[in-house]
Design a protein around this motif. Sequence first.
Motif, PDB file in Angstrom:
ATOM      1  N   ALA A 125       0.456  38.445 -91.342  1.00 59.09           N
ATOM      2  CA  ALA A 125      -0.286  37.522 -92.217  1.00 59.09           C
ATOM      3  C   ALA A 125      -0.636  36.312 -91.366  1.00 59.09           C
ATOM      4  O   ALA A 125       0.247  35.573 -90.922  1.00 59.09           O
ATOM      5  CB  ALA A 125       0.555  37.128 -93.421  1.00 59.09           C
ATOM      6  N   VAL A 126      -1.927  36.110 -91.114  1.00 62.41           N
ATOM      7  CA  VAL A 126      -2.385  35.142 -90.118  1.00 62.41           C
ATOM      8  C   VAL A 126      -3.191  34.029 -90.788  1.00 62.41           C
ATOM      9  O   VAL A 126      -4.062  34.289 -91.625  1.00 62.41           O
ATOM     10  CB  VAL A 126      -3.259  35.836 -89.049  1.00 62.41           C
TER      11      VAL A 126
ATOM     12  N   MET B 291     -11.287  21.891 -87.176  1.00 58.95           N
ATOM     13  CA  MET B 291     -11.480  21.098 -88.380  1.00 58.95           C
ATOM     14  C   MET B 291     -12.080  21.932 -89.525  1.00 58.95           C
ATOM     15  O   MET B 291     -12.410  21.391 -90.573  1.00 58.95           O
ATOM     16  CB  MET B 291     -12.399  19.896 -88.094  1.00 58.95           C
ATOM     17  N   ARG B 292     -12.215  23.228 -89.310  1.00 62.73           N
ATOM     18  CA  ARG B 292     -12.779  24.089 -90.350  1.00 62.73           C
ATOM     19  C   ARG B 292     -11.716  24.504 -91.373  1.00 62.73           C
ATOM     20  O   ARG B 292     -10.526  24.384 -91.125  1.00 62.73           O
ATOM     21  CB  ARG B 292     -13.419  25.331 -89.713  1.00 62.73           C
ATOM     22  N   THR B 293     -12.191  24.992 -92.496  1.00 63.16           N
ATOM     23  CA  THR B 293     -11.306  25.405 -93.590  1.00 63.16           C
ATOM     24  C   THR B 293     -10.309  26.451 -93.121  1.00 63.16           C
ATOM     25  O   THR B 293     -10.631  27.324 -92.313  1.00 63.16           O
ATOM     26  CB  THR B 293     -12.148  25.988 -94.747  1.00 63.16           C
ATOM     27  N   HIS B 294      -9.083  26.371 -93.641  1.00 60.08           N
ATOM     28  CA  HIS B 294      -8.050  27.351 -93.297  1.00 60.08           C
ATOM     29  C   HIS B 294      -8.091  28.534 -94.259  1.00 60.08           C
ATOM     30  O   HIS B 294      -8.174  28.350 -95.471  1.00 60.08           O
ATOM     31  CB  HIS B 294      -6.660  26.702 -93.347  1.00 60.08           C
ATOM     32  N   PHE B 295      -8.035  29.734 -93.689  1.00 59.20           N
ATOM     33  CA  PHE B 295      -7.933  30.974 -94.447  1.00 59.20           C
ATOM     34  C   PHE B 295      -6.628  31.669 -94.058  1.00 59.20           C
ATOM     35  O   PHE B 295      -6.099  31.442 -92.967  1.00 59.20           O
ATOM     36  CB  PHE B 295      -9.096  31.918 -94.112  1.00 59.20           C
ATOM     37  N   ILE B 296      -6.138  32.525 -94.954  1.00 61.40           N
ATOM     38  CA  ILE B 296      -5.027  33.403 -94.604  1.00 61.40           C
ATOM     39  C   ILE B 296      -5.382  34.822 -95.033  1.00 61.40           C
ATOM     40  O   ILE B 296      -5.800  35.052 -96.171  1.00 61.40           O
ATOM     41  CB  ILE B 296      -3.692  32.955 -95.231  1.00 61.40           C
ATOM     42  N   LYS B 297      -5.271  35.753 -94.088  1.00 61.17           N
ATOM     43  CA  LYS B 297      -5.525  37.175 -94.351  1.00 61.17           C
ATOM     44  C   LYS B 297      -4.536  37.986 -93.520  1.00 61.17           C
ATOM     45  O   LYS B 297      -3.794  37.453 -92.700  1.00 61.17           O
ATOM     46  CB  LYS B 297      -6.955  37.575 -93.964  1.00 61.17           C
TER      47      LYS B 297
ATOM     48  N   ALA C 263       2.029  33.270 -90.740  1.00 66.89           N
ATOM     49  CA  ALA C 263       2.741  32.865 -91.956  1.00 66.89           C
ATOM     50  C   ALA C 263       4.117  33.510 -91.964  1.00 66.89           C
ATOM     51  O   ALA C 263       4.238  34.731 -91.856  1.00 66.89           O
ATOM     52  CB  ALA C 263       1.946  33.274 -93.191  1.00 66.89           C
ATOM     53  N   MET C 264       5.165  32.682 -92.102  1.00 63.10           N
ATOM     54  CA  MET C 264       6.535  33.177 -91.956  1.00 63.10           C
ATOM     55  C   MET C 264       7.350  33.131 -93.247  1.00 63.10           C
ATOM     56  O   MET C 264       8.037  34.081 -93.585  1.00 63.10           O
ATOM     57  CB  MET C 264       7.273  32.353 -90.880  1.00 63.10           C
ATOM     58  N   ILE C 265       7.284  31.995 -93.958  1.00 63.82           N
ATOM     59  CA  ILE C 265       8.170  31.776 -95.104  1.00 63.82           C
ATOM     60  C   ILE C 265       7.402  31.116 -96.241  1.00 63.82           C
ATOM     61  O   ILE C 265       6.594  30.207 -96.019  1.00 63.82           O
ATOM     62  CB  ILE C 265       9.366  30.875 -94.712  1.00 63.82           C
TER      63      ILE C 265
END
Length: 366
Positions: free
Chosen positions: A118-119, A134-140, A339-341
């Motif tokens: 999960a990055v 400075m761009r929006t953060h995504f998680i996939k 993503a860890m916890i």
Amino acid sequence: MNWKFLSRKKKEENKPKKSAVREWLDAILFALIVSTIIRGLLFSAYAIPSASMEGSLLTGDYLFVSKIAYGPRMPVTPISIPFLESTVTGAKIKTYWEGLQLPYYRLPGLGKVQKGDAVVFNYPAEAVDRPVDMRTHFIKRCVGTPGDIIEIKDAQVYANGKQVANAPKAQASYLVTTTGADLNPEMISNLKIDVRYQYAPNSYEMIIPPASLSEFKSYSNIVAVKENIEPKGEYSPQIFPHNKKFKWNEDNFGPLLIPKRGTTILLNDSTLVLYGRSIEVYEHNKVTRNGADVIINGIKADKYTFKMNYYWMMGDNRHNSEDSRFWGFVPEDHIVGKAMITWMSIDSTQSALNQVRWNRVLRAIH
């Protein structure tokens, strides 16, 4: 007798003591410096704003993201206000100065991005022109790494011909036919079902968690439940690369080579459709056409060698996720961390006393 020692002691006694205000300011400054270093090099906290990773990660989850997992990315935009997003919400006031831009550099890390991770990354296809960091953060979830040939067949992802394991709680959408009787809202809520569309009094599209599917089918007013899969060869204009030459959709896509640093491709109409943005925008080249010829930085070119590694990211909630299927590759310089916890989880739909999802607090992310 040690006269130097006595002289130094006398000076220290005569040195004025710091005021309480000065001591507080020094302590605050020290804390800011330490926390900025920790946040920049070790880990950061992020919130999940959407349902694209459900049921693995839920809207309202707060995450610790390890930056040393893949190596801390040094700031591209070093002059910014720490702990704030790139703009202040509403006013759209920048919290950074883009007058100074540093080249991309990443310190050594504990490992590399792997399939299944999960990055967290900066959104590559952002319409607003601003620095990468400075761009929006995504998680996939990463499903394809540099050099892989990625393909999606009937909603299942394959890399180099091998099936990529779905996340344990990955979700899919279903076409549901009922008797026409009203569905119990409490049942829908308890089973954590997302009703996306209602096409007719007895016809719906729903996202149903795997753990709820069997129970949902058992209800007497449910006639049929069929997984919603777009057929192969059906062109979807929303899907990368947004060109009719490639008749791809959410559920049947590819095959597509994910660029790897050092990989060389031939330049033609098809490869420019697939990789043109990577060559021009992400790797900072000027690409033009002169008839059938491709001109890169003023020089005629018939092939191109990539300078960076790229990744393919998809949400676990496959029919409710804006991911690589829609905007393409994630360059390595956009990667933030792993993503860890889940350190906190808030369900804003519940009453104040029941908002905390205690079973998700300090929970490892898989």
